[in-house]
Design a protein around this motif. Structure first.
Motif, mmCIF file in Angstrom:
data_model
loop_
_atom_site.group_PDB
_atom_site.id
_atom_site.type_symbol
_atom_site.label_atom_id
_atom_site.label_comp_id
_atom_site.label_asym_id
_atom_site.label_seq_id
_atom_site.Cartn_x
_atom_site.Cartn_y
_atom_site.Cartn_z
ATOM 1 N N CYS A 1 0.510 3.261 3.794
ATOM 2 C CA CYS A 1 0.945 2.676 5.071
ATOM 3 C C CYS A 1 2.085 1.679 4.881
ATOM 4 C CB CYS A 1 -0.212 2.016 5.801
ATOM 5 S SG CYS A 1 -0.756 0.484 5.049
ATOM 6 N N HIS B 1 -5.040 0.115 0.743
ATOM 7 C CA HIS B 1 -6.207 -0.124 1.603
ATOM 8 C C HIS B 1 -7.249 0.971 1.393
ATOM 9 C CE1 HIS B 1 -2.683 -1.925 3.751
ATOM 10 N NE2 HIS B 1 -3.485 -2.958 3.614
ATOM 11 N N CYS C 1 -6.733 3.677 3.822
ATOM 12 C CA CYS C 1 -5.619 4.569 3.481
ATOM 13 C C CYS C 1 -6.009 5.513 2.336
ATOM 14 C CB CYS C 1 -4.389 3.749 3.095
ATOM 15 S SG CYS C 1 -3.733 2.810 4.492
ATOM 16 N N CYS D 1 0.861 -1.188 0.000
ATOM 17 C CA CYS D 1 0.000 0.000 0.000
ATOM 18 C C CYS D 1 0.901 1.243 0.000
ATOM 19 C CB CYS D 1 -0.888 -0.010 1.244
ATOM 20 S SG CYS D 1 -1.783 1.535 1.522
HETATM 21 ZN ZN ZN Z 1 -2.499 1.067 3.671
#
Ligand code: ZN
Length: 379
Positions: free
Chosen positions: A290, A343, A346, A287
């Motif tokens: 993150c 995500h 995110c 990702c």
């Molecule tokens: Zn993430």
């Protein structure tokens, strides 16, 4: 050779969704491909004219500039002198009424104008060719209304017919009947590209920042398909989920995609790692916000399904497409080396910022908390 849909309809749907512009209200066409006709604001059009007028040729299915009534008219109803001379109502621009005050002030100046009508979605190569090599136009009209709180809504700004709608079906029928005489006003139908089945008048174009050519959509789809295959455990889950498919077939498909990516120059792992969507040592996608790895159940949205909480048409996916640099008019950021899987949470944090800006924003928030005299219970 099997195709992606045969392997997993969910995976295929996820990739196909990458090609859709976002849905919008009013004049913005709902869920159309990214290469569809573009609607841009006047200030963007002016910038393009100033910096790179050739950019307008990029939009192969055409563009239209939406102009606010107050930008177009002076107080007497004449065309403002500041409007670029290449901007022609009904040809490459229209007046867009959204504000009730504007409608009261300027609506009267539009009485000789025609409301915007889409005549062709310019979908086939043949029509794209005609649009780009002749003066034929794919829509007509000088203004449209989307003043919802006053109940003024042009047909083009409405949504597709529903049951019990307020006479939309009749309005479309009336348009069909009136069309020949409207076209006469503009020198007849020879000046236009008209689809056999008149478009359903649900908007005229996409947001300009969503634009990507068909070619670039293809490159992006392949790159992101390949990255998804590299989520640890994804291939195993695909085979487990679909008893009609074997690991050999999945591997063969992955090889095919890999070859397309190599041919397109989209598998530079160093570069993918630099933009933050690939872990070089682990050889897996991450990702971009993150930096964590992704889970196959979250990509295929099977996590909740096991618990039987799913809905038939579940659009709440947990792994979503993310743009490293945000989509922005004229930047054409829906392209390879600017996309990653991340995500949903995110992606929400990122909002319409670049990843870099999102991180700086998080730093600002964290440091404000750390340095605050009113610490509360956070630190
Ligand atoms: Zn993430």
């Amino acid at each position: 050779m099997v195709n992606l849909k045969k392997i997993s309809t969910k995976f295929a749907k996820k990739i196909a969704k990458m090609n859709e512009g976002r849905s919008g209200n009013g004049i913005y066409k709902r869920r159309n491909r990214r290469n569809y006709r573009v609607i841009m604001q006047l200030n963007i059009y002016k910038k393009i004219l100033e910096n790179n007028p050739n950019q307008l040729d990029t939009y192969k299915r055409g563009y239209a500039v939406r102009v606010k009534p107050g930008e177009y008219f002076d107080c007497k109803g004449n065309r403002n002198k500041s409007i670029p001379k290449d901007l022609k109502l009904g040809e490459n621009s229209f007046i867009y009424f959204k504000n009730p005050g504007d409608y009261d002030k300027y609506g009267k100046f539009c009485k000789d104008f025609v409301e915007v009508v889409e005549l062709s979605t310019v979908e086939s190569q043949e029509k794209i060719q005609i649009l780009n090599t002749t003066k034929k136009r794919s829509w007509l009209g000088e203004y449209c209304l989307y003043v919802t709180n006053k109940g003024h809504e042009s047909l083009i700004c409405g949504k597709k017919e529903k049951k019990n709608d307020d006479g939309r079906k009749e309005r479309i029928e009336k348009l069909r009947n009136d069309l020949p005489s409207i076209l006469e006003k503009y020198g007849g139908e020879d000046n236009f590209i008209i689809d056999k089945e008149l478009p359903n008048q649900t908007g005229l174009g996409n947001y300009d920042f969503d634009y990507a050519s068909l070619e670039n959509q293809g490159y992006a789809n392949d790159q992101m398909t390949y990255l998804a295959f590299k989520i640890p455990g994804l291939k195993e889950l695909l085979v487990k989920d679909n008893e009609l498919i074997t690991m050999d077939e999945v591997n063969a498909f992955e090889e095919k995609i890999k070859k397309s990516c190599v041919d397109a120059g989209s598998l530079d792992f160093q570069k993918l790692s630099e933009i933050g969507v690939w872990h070089l040592a682990e050889k897996v996608p991450i990702c971009p916000l993150c930096k964590e790895t992704l889970k196959p159940e979250e990509f295929l949205e099977t996590a909740e399904q096991a618990e039987g909480r799913e809905e038939e048409d579940n659009t709440q996916s947990q792994t979503v497409l993310m743009h490293i640099d945000a989509l922005s008019a004229g930047k054409f950021n829906h392209c390879i080396y600017n996309l990653g899987w991340g995500h949903k949470h995110c992606n929400t944090i990122q909002g319409d910022k670049t990843i870099q800006e999102a991180i700086e924003d998080l730093e600002r928030i964290l440091s404000a908390h750390k340095n605050s005299d009113h610490l509360g219970n956070y630190f």
